[in-house]
Design an enzyme around this catalytic site. Structure first.
Site, PDB file in Angstrom:
ATOM      1  N   ASP A  94      -1.481  11.443   5.942  1.00  0.00           N
ATOM      2  CA  ASP A  94      -2.563  10.804   6.463  1.00  0.00           C
ATOM      3  C   ASP A  94      -3.673  11.659   7.104  1.00  0.00           C
ATOM      4  OD1 ASP A  94      -2.837   8.093   6.078  1.00  0.00           O
ATOM      5  OD2 ASP A  94      -2.952   7.633   8.069  1.00  0.00           O
ATOM      6  N   ARG A 110      -9.716  -3.200   8.090  1.00  0.00           N
ATOM      7  CA  ARG A 110     -10.052  -1.741   7.295  1.00  0.00           C
ATOM      8  C   ARG A 110     -10.414  -0.745   8.306  1.00  0.00           C
ATOM      9  NH1 ARG A 110     -15.224  -1.393   3.244  1.00  0.00           N
ATOM     10  NH2 ARG A 110     -14.939   0.822   2.798  1.00  0.00           N
ATOM     11  N   HIS A 141     -10.973   6.874 -10.168  1.00  0.00           N
ATOM     12  CA  HIS A 141      -9.812   7.371 -10.343  1.00  0.00           C
ATOM     13  C   HIS A 141      -9.057   7.074 -11.286  1.00  0.00           C
ATOM     14  CE1 HIS A 141      -9.308   8.980  -5.975  1.00  0.00           C
ATOM     15  NE2 HIS A 141      -9.753   7.698  -5.322  1.00  0.00           N
ATOM     16  N   GLN A 145       0.888  -1.205   0.047  1.00  0.00           N
ATOM     17  CA  GLN A 145       0.119  -0.077   0.085  1.00  0.00           C
ATOM     18  C   GLN A 145       1.028   1.173  -0.068  1.00  0.00           C
ATOM     19  OE1 GLN A 145      -3.188   0.689  -0.392  1.00  0.00           O
ATOM     20  NE2 GLN A 145      -2.668   2.966  -0.035  1.00  0.00           N
ATOM     21  N   HIS A 197     -15.902   3.909  -7.356  1.00  0.00           N
ATOM     22  CA  HIS A 197     -15.036   5.009  -6.906  1.00  0.00           C
ATOM     23  C   HIS A 197     -13.676   4.662  -7.415  1.00  0.00           C
ATOM     24  CE1 HIS A 197     -13.371   7.842  -3.697  1.00  0.00           C
ATOM     25  NE2 HIS A 197     -12.377   7.072  -3.776  1.00  0.00           N
ATOM     26  N   GLU A 198     -13.064   3.430  -7.400  1.00  0.00           N
ATOM     27  CA  GLU A 198     -11.671   3.071  -7.644  1.00  0.00           C
ATOM     28  C   GLU A 198     -11.293   3.272  -9.023  1.00  0.00           C
ATOM     29  OE1 GLU A 198      -9.965   3.458  -5.149  1.00  0.00           O
ATOM     30  OE2 GLU A 198     -11.209   2.846  -3.659  1.00  0.00           O
ATOM     31  N   GLU A 255      -9.760  13.083  -4.287  1.00  0.00           N
ATOM     32  CA  GLU A 255     -10.984  12.397  -3.798  1.00  0.00           C
ATOM     33  C   GLU A 255     -11.981  13.037  -3.960  1.00  0.00           C
ATOM     34  OE1 GLU A 255     -10.813   9.302  -2.791  1.00  0.00           O
ATOM     35  OE2 GLU A 255      -8.484   9.298  -2.719  1.00  0.00           O
ATOM     36  N   LYS A 271     -11.358   2.501   8.151  1.00  0.00           N
ATOM     37  CA  LYS A 271     -12.454   2.895   8.516  1.00  0.00           C
ATOM     38  C   LYS A 271     -13.525   2.486   9.323  1.00  0.00           C
ATOM     39  CE  LYS A 271     -16.285   3.016   5.652  1.00  0.00           C
ATOM     40  NZ  LYS A 271     -16.993   3.330   4.268  1.00  0.00           N
ATOM     41  N   TYR A 296     -13.345  14.386   0.785  1.00  0.00           N
ATOM     42  CA  TYR A 296     -14.109  13.346   0.180  1.00  0.00           C
ATOM     43  C   TYR A 296     -15.753  13.944  -0.134  1.00  0.00           C
ATOM     44  CZ  TYR A 296     -10.883   9.165   0.472  1.00  0.00           C
ATOM     45  OH  TYR A 296     -10.102   8.570   0.627  1.00  0.00           O
ATOM     46  N   GLY A 303     -10.860   0.328   1.803  1.00  0.00           N
ATOM     47  CA  GLY A 303     -11.653  -0.217   1.073  1.00  0.00           C
ATOM     48  C   GLY A 303     -11.083  -0.446  -0.096  1.00  0.00           C
ATOM     49  N   GLY A 304     -10.597   0.282  -0.803  1.00  0.00           N
ATOM     50  CA  GLY A 304     -10.196   0.133  -1.985  1.00  0.00           C
ATOM     51  C   GLY A 304      -8.808   1.148  -2.392  1.00  0.00           C
ATOM     52  N   GLU A 312      -6.817   2.641  -5.738  1.00  0.00           N
ATOM     53  CA  GLU A 312      -7.039   2.819  -7.098  1.00  0.00           C
ATOM     54  C   GLU A 312      -5.614   2.318  -7.956  1.00  0.00           C
ATOM     55  OE1 GLU A 312      -6.952   5.129  -4.892  1.00  0.00           O
ATOM     56  OE2 GLU A 312      -6.084   7.034  -5.637  1.00  0.00           O
ATOM     57  N   GLN A 358       0.125   4.433  -1.446  1.00  0.00           N
ATOM     58  CA  GLN A 358      -0.393   5.892  -0.919  1.00  0.00           C
ATOM     59  C   GLN A 358      -0.490   5.973   0.558  1.00  0.00           C
ATOM     60  OE1 GLN A 358      -4.310   6.580  -2.226  1.00  0.00           O
ATOM     61  NE2 GLN A 358      -4.219   8.853  -2.356  1.00  0.00           N
TER      62      GLN A 358
HETATM   63  N1  BES Z   1      -7.036   6.493  -2.509  1.00  0.00           N
HETATM   64  C1  BES Z   1      -7.961   5.922  -1.530  1.00  0.00           C
HETATM   65  C2  BES Z   1      -7.344   5.234  -0.376  1.00  0.00           C
HETATM   66  C3  BES Z   1      -6.267   6.117   0.305  1.00  0.00           C
HETATM   67  C4  BES Z   1      -6.474   7.408   0.625  1.00  0.00           C
HETATM   68  C5  BES Z   1      -5.108   5.418   0.584  1.00  0.00           C
HETATM   69  C6  BES Z   1      -5.417   8.090   1.026  1.00  0.00           C
HETATM   70  C7  BES Z   1      -3.869   5.935   1.262  1.00  0.00           C
HETATM   71  C8  BES Z   1      -4.283   7.556   1.595  1.00  0.00           C
HETATM   72  C9  BES Z   1      -9.242   5.425  -2.201  1.00  0.00           C
HETATM   73  O1  BES Z   1      -9.644   5.588  -3.492  1.00  0.00           O
HETATM   74  C10 BES Z   1     -10.436   5.398  -1.195  1.00  0.00           C
HETATM   75  O2  BES Z   1     -10.733   6.534  -1.289  1.00  0.00           O
HETATM   76  N2  BES Z   1     -10.755   4.306  -0.743  1.00  0.00           N
HETATM   77  C11 BES Z   1     -11.867   4.476   0.108  1.00  0.00           C
HETATM   78  C12 BES Z   1     -13.136   3.869  -0.598  1.00  0.00           C
HETATM   79  C13 BES Z   1     -14.235   4.861  -0.957  1.00  0.00           C
HETATM   80  C14 BES Z   1     -14.445   6.188  -0.551  1.00  0.00           C
HETATM   81  C15 BES Z   1     -15.503   4.085  -1.721  1.00  0.00           C
HETATM   82  C16 BES Z   1     -11.870   3.534   1.359  1.00  0.00           C
HETATM   83  O3  BES Z   1     -10.861   2.903   1.373  1.00  0.00           O
HETATM   84  O4  BES Z   1     -12.752   3.470   2.252  1.00  0.00           O
HETATM   85 ZN    ZN Z   2     -10.470   7.472  -3.484  1.00  0.00          ZN
END
Ligand code: BES
Ligand code: ZN
Length: 620
Positions: free
Chosen positions: A392, A573, A316, A156, A312-313, A335, A575, A400, A285-286, A288, A158
């Site tokens: 972060d 996860r 991106h 990972q 979403h992904e 985002e 979140k 978002y 979650g995902g 990209e 990012q």
């Molecule tokens: N690029 C992000 C994940 C991310 C952000 C990783 C910042 C590291 C640093 C990814 O596209 C994302 O936003 N994922 C969300 C999913 C969503 C909003 C549907 C997630 O992981 O919850």
């Molecule tokens: Zn995203």
């Protein structure tokens, strides 16, 4: 912190070599999170050779960077974190090793690697090994996989973790193409953010090629007992054999999503679009990663109800991967645009009401996010100042959902047709480039506002971008179906337990909205009644589990605890698990439980999650 180290580096470099040309050239975007000095020397291409060693949990690598020297400079600087650098070679000259040095280590940013070069140097090869605790790398044990037999590795990168597995100029403003040759134990398949194999080979050696220039945070690798299943000619899914059919079922609409996206904002430019289902410890979650989105298995609900994550992904691939925020300060450019685009895809495929519901749920998150920060907190502005802070900190509902709402409000002000033209123009003008906030504001002014003062006032870009909270005249999303639930909830909470809940609350969105709108003052009988109707406690839908367990902890509702235990034990996860631990810690009765759970589960979580959750425990 970073500044200090850069200053130290400056001292080091002036001692190291005499600068012929000390004049600072015009600065490109200054990225507060990278030691690289791309205004002097920037990278253009990477040839990467990797050997993945599961036994030792490390990667041996040779990163050969093709560079461009803009100022006849005598050094090139890379970001590294925890890397051991064995040797460096310039332009394939094996016998002539240049001077190189690693600077002081910063806890967040790592160490600069400065290499002495000649003005004519074209290639720099860095021989290195990753450290035991490389943050980008998650070494998943067999028991944490679906098959429970083979280990698994995924990265990972990012936002700034690529430097912990590849020495790189780790800034979203710097792009490069790459090839890679990856050696893995021979029962495994390796995949990257590039053209990918669909089958294992007997030697365990895989070649990759990414011909489009990407920033370092999109470097990705996964290695495991993986199989591939085709969805259509363009799309497919990789997963462990135990998950592959479920995944292919869940993601069956992905081809339609690509078509919908293309019809909105232009051609998909990355070749194939595949998905990879990771083990449940994946902290997001995902992600990209170009060509190959990495996804959590918690998106697989069995009824395709959480596939907005795939939209979403996929989105991106335009907002983020094609047009990239030049610094993490402007993270909302990635985002916020992506959430807007995601919901347009959802609307096209599943209708306006579906999109409305998701917008309202997102808005609820935003309200909570702003109120957690406080209405005037500077981090509730879209434009962030993350100097000396971890990027972060930008990963909040502000980027978002405030980002989304701003764009939605522009759409409402100028009309959808004009706004779509604007976005198409933006994606094509900045394709394979990185954008700053200034670029975006210029486009807005030159392409949409064009001196129209009324429009300028209506759009109120200044208020949205630079002021905290939400502008007073913000237009908010609305869902008719949720109105029905509001009315129902009022009766249910007031009256006894006969409200016809399951007649009106059917979809995952509706269930989520219903759970989230229940007040903290709700009594236990009501929770029991809800459970008897919907069986939320034993749900297999991760979003519902999360929302319900959070409420369960608040109310100390005992039936959820064993399920919460399993959830925290398997899902990584962030979140989900951060707020759940946070809520447990708030509750005096559960503090010890939180500590026990965390102590047991921590080794299974990715560094991205433990970094955040450790703070939660240290605060208390
Ligand atoms: N690029 C992000 C994940 C991310 C952000 C990783 C910042 C590291 C640093 C990814 O596209 C994302 O936003 N994922 C969300 C999913 C969503 C909003 C549907 C997630 O992981 O919850
Ligand atoms: Zn995203």
């Amino acid at each position: 912190m970073l500044k200090k180290s850069v200053a130290l580096l400056f001292v080091l470099t002036t001692v190291m070599c005499c600068k012929q040309n000390d004049k600072k050239t015009e600065q490109l975007v200054i990225d507060p999170h990278s030691y690289a000095e791309p205004q002097h020397v920037s990278v253009k291409h990477l040839d990467l050779i990797l050997e993945v060693e599961f036994d030792k949990q490390l990667i041996n690598g040779i990163a050969t960077w093709t560079i461009e020297n803009h100022t006849q400079y005598d050094e090139v600087v890379f970001d590294t974190k925890g890397l051991t650098v064995h040797k460096v070679i310039l332009d394939d000259a094996e016998n002539e090793e240049p001077f190189f040095a690693l600077g002081d280590e910063d806890e967040i940013f790592g160490q600069p690697l400065s290499i002495q070069i000649k003005p004519g140097t074209r290639k720099v090869s860095i021989y290195y090994t990753t450290s035991q605790n490389a943050e980008a790398l998650q070494w998943v044990t067999p028991l944490q996989t679906f098959g429970r037999e083979h280990p698994f590795l995924y990265t990972q990168s990012q936002a700034i973790l690529a430097r912990s597995w590849i020495p790189c100029q780790d800034s979203p403003g710097i792009r490069f193409t790459y090839t890679a040759r990856v050696k893995v134990p021979n029962q495994f398949l390796a995949l990257m953010s590039a053209e990918n194999p669909q089958q294992r080979n007997s030697e365990g050696i895989y070649q990759f090629k990414q011909d489009h220039p990407i920033p370092s945070y999109l470097m990705a690798l996964a290695v495991g007992n993986l199989t591939f299943k085709k969805i259509d000619n363009l799309c497919g899914v990789y997963a462990e054999p135990q998950m592959i059919d479920k995944a292919a079922y869940e993601f069956s609409d992905v081809g339609k999503m690509v078509k919908a996206a293309e019809s909105l904002y232009g051609k998909y430019l990355w070749g194939r679009y595949d998905l990879l289902v990771l083990p449940p410890s994946f902290p997001f979650g995902g992600m990209e990663n170009p060509v190959l989105t990495f996804a959590t298995p918690t998106v697989i609900a069995g009824d395709r109800s959480l596939v907005n994550l795939i939209a979403h992904e996929l989105a991106h691939s335009w907002s983020g991967n094609l047009v990239t925020n030049a610094s993490w300060n402007d993270f909302w450019l990635n985002e916020g645009f992506t959430v807007y685009f995601e919901r347009r895809i959802i609307e096209k495929l599943y209708g306006k009401e579906e999109a409305n519901m998701q917008e309202v749920l997102g808005y609820k998150d935003l309200e909570n996010g702003i109120s957690d920060f406080g209405q005037t907190h500077p981090d509730t502005r879209l434009n962030l100042d993350l100097t000396d802070r971890s990027p972060d900190d930008a990963v909040t509902d502000i980027a978002y959902e405030k980002g989304f709402l701003f764009l939605k409000n522009i759409e409402l002000a100028v009309g959808r047709e004009k706004f779509d033209k604007f976005l198409k123009h933006y994606f094509s003008k900045y394709a394979f480039k990185s954008v700053t906030l200034e670029d975006f504001e210029n486009e807005l002014n030159n392409y949409l506002i064009k001196g129209n003062e009324n429009l300028k006032t209506a759009i109120n870009a200044y208020g949205w971008i630079y002021q905290p909270g939400l502008p007073k005249n913000a237009k908010l999303p609305h869902s008719a179906r949720f109105d029905t639930i509001d009315a129902l909830s009022v009766n249910f909470l007031k009256d006894e337990l006969q409200a016809p809940l399951n007649r009106n609350i059917k979809s995952t969105n509706e269930k989520l909205y219903f759970i989230r709108s229940l007040p903290d003052s709700i009594n236990i009988q009501k929770l029991q009644y809800i459970d008897s109707v919907f069986h939320f406690t034993t749900s297999h839908n991760s979003e519902i589990q999360y929302a319900w367990y959070l409420l369960g902890i608040k109310k100390n509702y005992q039936p959820v605890y064993p399920y919460l235990d399993t959830f925290l034990n398997t899902v990584g996860r962030r979140k989900f698990i951060e707020p759940l631990y946070g809520e447990l810690l708030k509750n005096k009765k559960d503090k010890k439980l939180a500590e026990d759970f965390y102590q047991r589960n921590r080794p299974n979580y990715h560094a991205v999650s433990t970094r955040t959750i450790d703070k939660l425990f240290n605060k208390k």
